[in-house]
Design an enzyme around this catalytic site. Structure first.
Site, PDB file in Angstrom:
ATOM      1  N   GLU A 435       0.839  -1.200   0.000  1.00  0.00           N
ATOM      2  CA  GLU A 435       0.000   0.000   0.000  1.00  0.00           C
ATOM      3  C   GLU A 435       0.875   1.252   0.000  1.00  0.00           C
ATOM      4  O   GLU A 435       1.677   1.460   0.900  1.00  0.00           O
ATOM      5  CB  GLU A 435      -0.880   0.009   1.257  1.00  0.00           C
ATOM      6  CG  GLU A 435      -1.669   1.290   1.432  1.00  0.00           C
ATOM      7  CD  GLU A 435      -2.461   1.326   2.748  1.00  0.00           C
ATOM      8  OE1 GLU A 435      -2.439   0.332   3.508  1.00  0.00           O
ATOM      9  OE2 GLU A 435      -3.118   2.357   3.000  1.00  0.00           O
ATOM     10  N   ASP A 508      -1.411  -0.925   5.711  1.00  0.00           N
ATOM     11  CA  ASP A 508      -1.322  -0.323   7.037  1.00  0.00           C
ATOM     12  C   ASP A 508      -2.390  -0.843   7.989  1.00  0.00           C
ATOM     13  O   ASP A 508      -3.420  -1.343   7.562  1.00  0.00           O
ATOM     14  CB  ASP A 508      -1.485   1.201   6.929  1.00  0.00           C
ATOM     15  CG  ASP A 508      -0.279   1.840   6.254  1.00  0.00           C
ATOM     16  OD1 ASP A 508       0.799   1.222   6.293  1.00  0.00           O
ATOM     17  OD2 ASP A 508      -0.441   2.934   5.689  1.00  0.00           O
ATOM     18  N   ASP A 510      -4.745   0.490   9.483  1.00  0.00           N
ATOM     19  CA  ASP A 510      -5.748   1.539   9.662  1.00  0.00           C
ATOM     20  C   ASP A 510      -6.930   1.279   8.725  1.00  0.00           C
ATOM     21  O   ASP A 510      -6.979   0.244   8.059  1.00  0.00           O
ATOM     22  CB  ASP A 510      -5.145   2.928   9.421  1.00  0.00           C
ATOM     23  CG  ASP A 510      -4.624   3.095   7.996  1.00  0.00           C
ATOM     24  OD1 ASP A 510      -4.922   2.229   7.132  1.00  0.00           O
ATOM     25  OD2 ASP A 510      -3.916   4.080   7.741  1.00  0.00           O
ATOM     26  N   ASP A 512      -7.922   2.505   5.845  1.00  0.00           N
ATOM     27  CA  ASP A 512      -7.650   2.284   4.429  1.00  0.00           C
ATOM     28  C   ASP A 512      -6.982   0.934   4.185  1.00  0.00           C
ATOM     29  O   ASP A 512      -7.282   0.243   3.219  1.00  0.00           O
ATOM     30  CB  ASP A 512      -6.769   3.402   3.870  1.00  0.00           C
ATOM     31  CG  ASP A 512      -7.582   4.677   3.655  1.00  0.00           C
ATOM     32  OD1 ASP A 512      -8.826   4.593   3.697  1.00  0.00           O
ATOM     33  OD2 ASP A 512      -6.965   5.740   3.463  1.00  0.00           O
TER      34      ASP A 512
END
Ligand code: TSJ
Length: 650
Positions: A435, A508, A510, A512
């Protein structure tokens, strides 16, 4: 619950239940969080059986502060009279005999849930204690079961502390069960309100009229589900946030000697087909005979209707099932006996009679439904949309043939962003899908370039669920992945051409990153399923923290490990928190996340991918705000995503 003193005369070792203790996996599949909840569903299933057969209407599930769970219904109450040959009360038989219970007797229950089918005795066997209160015939009865350790340290469970006895009077009827899952089987775990609510809602949709109330005494959370429309409401719920083409979903129901069937569907302006089928309340994610029967009936009835009403000209070919199902959201709910499950996740209905029965019932009911002039516009909408889909299908086929004829020449461009590996040894080669360009850059510098190829993903790859196959192809990120893997996709998928042995998703911890993992899993699940079933897809776990001081450095991968690392560091340590992969330099990324000697990978299983797919299609709809809210609430950033609860570390 007070611990009781046991004396040897009380000890009646129950061989059956000991077997469950010995190999819990054989009975509940796994002792992970899924298994932990499974023993709750075994109890709930019994209450649902009672209600489906017309006795009572409400189930209360309570999660108690001591870790136990209570399930209560307002049915007839489990029989309390003494069983003629077993010489025990019905309650004790149900609780101490494997496979005991009314549900194996077709006279009491027409279509037993049967479900995972192991029964309340398995819950009893895997609990520290379990108690049952029955209200019946103006009386209240009680029995308690306990586990205990014998003089050899062996644990026996599900032993009645005393025979069932009357403890009072009652003006109601029903059964109430409370049990504490045994930590010696499951380790330290707890019930998840979120998991329970999700399934409770589904059960309320699947069992019209049933009310399920869930109370969490630990947090005072509360949910209450009750749908008079049943699966019709389910379909309406699933298309919230999408554009439905009818005001309300259509609905058919029918019963034969072999199956009971209900189906509800609605057409939307989306391009994917979403069929959710259930047998005896169990999701049949892999489909099976009932789905096949329904689909062929659906195709036949709509083609016939189109011909009879001159919506298809004589010279035009019949439309395909997939044309009719484009944008269609369908729930199929089947109840039947002696179900056989097949497939990789045992979620595919194998019974051949389900196909013929469902097909015949659907043809009759659907023809009947469409014969009603009030429904003419619905039929016309579906047929018009199918004709459009057929046109696109033919155009896409041409485009694909054209692209194939031109072979790989221009494909080369697509892999421009790919930093490929140098070795020709496919068995050692790995593709990291990373990513972000910044993490991608670090990965390119930090990698072992002989075996590790890096594909940075800029932005989010599209939602594989939302788009039609030709639009999936139009997305650059997806095309890059497809050409990097070299396998083709969909029907053309060929595993033997795969260039990499491991495909590792690095994103990540998180919102996203969660979304990217879910989307990639959904894409592989839909279009390259064998990648997952053959074990080629992994999620890399980046560290969450670094604990360090002079001459000391330790990377920490979960909140749970943090305390340990801090303790071993001693005085004067510092903690660095990593918010994203992009914060690590190439060496750090290599050491912590890419180096085969030190990294942690989670293998994506077919169940994970199916869950990701289900999550994206059922729960997230097209509404971006809702999707964000959902992800925020459910992604477990500490370690793994909700759809990877039962992860397998490699
Ligand atoms: F799991 C369980 F067995 F412990 C359990 C059973 C748990 C809960 C919450 C409810 C039940 C349950 C069982 N609710 N209702 C019943 N009903 C019977 O077992 C029953 C009652 C009457 C008759 C009859 O023929 O009169 C037959 C049955 C099977």
């Amino acid at each position: 619950m007070a611990e009781k003193k046991y004396e040897s005369k009380d000890i009646v070792v129950l061989d059956g239940l000991d077997a469950v203790r010995l190999r819990p996996g054989m009975y509940i599949g796994t002792t992970s969080n899924r298994g932990y909840h499974h023993i709750l569903w075994e109890i709930v299933d019994n209450a649902i059986d009672e209600i489906s057969n017309g006795f009572g209407d409400t189930i209360h599930i309570t999660l108690n502060t001591d870790g136990s769970a209570t399930v209560e219904d307002n049915g007839r109450g489990i029989p309390v009279d003494v069983h003629p040959t077993l010489k025990k009360s019905g309650v004790e038989v149900v609780y101490t005999t494997l496979h005991a219970g009314g549900k194996f007797n077709n006279e009491n229950y027409k279509f037993s849930g049967g479900l995972h089918g192991v029964g309340a005795s398995v819950t009893n066997a895997l609990s520290r204690w379990c108690n049952v209160t029955v209200n019946k015939d103006g009386k209240q009865y009680f029995v308690e079961f306990h586990s205990f350790e014998d003089e050899n340290g062996k644990i026996h469970s599900g032993i009645p502390v005393a025979p069932l006895r009357q403890i009072g009077t009652s003006t109601t009827t029903g059964t109430k069960v409370t049990f504490l899952p045994d930590d010696r089987v499951f380790g330290e775990q707890e019930f998840s309100f979120e998991t329970i609510v999700k399934r409770a809602r589904e059960l309320a949709f699947l069992n019209k009229g049933l009310r399920i109330v869930v109370d969490d005494s630990r947090t005072n959370d509360h949910s209450d589900f009750h749908y008079e429309g049943g699966i019709k409401d389910f379909v309406a719920y699933m298309v919230e946030g999408k554009n439905a083409l009818f005001k309300t979903p259509l609905y058919i129901a029918a019963e034969s000697k072999v199956v009971s069937l209900e189906v509800s569907f609605v057409s939307t302006d989306s391009y994917t087909e979403n069929t959710f089928s259930y047998v005896n309340n169990i999701p049949t994610t892999e489909g099976g005979m009932h789905e096949i029967g329904f689909k062929s009936a659906f195709t036949k009835v709509f083609n016939d209707y189109a011909r009879e009403n001159n919506l298809l000209k004589e010279k035009e070919a019949n439309l395909l099932g997939e044309d009719f199902r484009e944008g269609l959201v369908t729930v199929i709910n089947v109840k039947m006996s002696n179900v056989q499950f097949e497939g990789q996740t045992k979620t595919k209905l194998g019974n051949p009679e389900a196909r013929t029965e469902v097909e015949a019932l659907t043809i009759a009911e659907l023809t009947n439904l469409l014969a009603d002039k009030k429904n003419a516009t619905y039929a016309e909408v579906i047929i018009e949309k199918a004709k459009q889909a057929a046109k696109v299908r033919l155009a896409a086929k041409k485009a694909k043939e054209y692209a194939r004829a031109k072979n790989g020449a221009e494909n080369f461009n697509l892999v421009g962003k790919l930093a490929s590996s140098t070795s020709k040894d496919k068995t050692k080669s790995e593709l990291f899908i990373v990513e972000g360009d910044s993490a991608g850059g670090s990965a390119k510098q930090g990698r072992d370039r002989r075996y590790q190829a890096i594909l940075p993903l800029r932005g989010k790859p599209l939602n594989a669920e939302k788009k039609r196959i030709d639009q999936v192809l139009a997305n650059e990120e997806i095309r890059t992945i497809i050409s990097a893997l070299d396998t083709g996709f969909g029907e053309d998928f060929d595993l033997s051409s795969l260039r990499y042995n491991k495909i590792i998703i690095l994103s990540d911890a998180d919102v996203d990153g969660f979304h990217i993992r879910a989307i990639l899993c959904t894409f592989f699940y839909r279009y390259m399923r064998q990648l997952i079933t053959e074990g080629h897809v992994f999620v890399g776990l980046p560290p969450l923290y670094k604990v360090y001081k002079k001459d000391y450095e330790k990377y920490v991968y979960s909140d749970a490990e943090l305390a340990e690392a801090v303790a071993s560091a001693g005085k004067g340590y510092m903690i660095q928190r990593y918010k994203g992969l992009g914060e690590m330099n190439p060496e750090q990324l290599w050491e912590t996340t890419m180096d085969p000697e030190h990294r942690t990978l989670i293998q994506v299983t077919i169940e994970d991918a199916a869950e990701a797919e289900r999550m994206i299609t059922t729960l997230m709809g097209d509404n971006i705000e809702e999707r964000k809210a959902y992800i925020n609430e459910h992604a477990n950033f500490d370690r793994v995503d909700t759809f990877m609860r039962d992860y397998k570390k490699v």
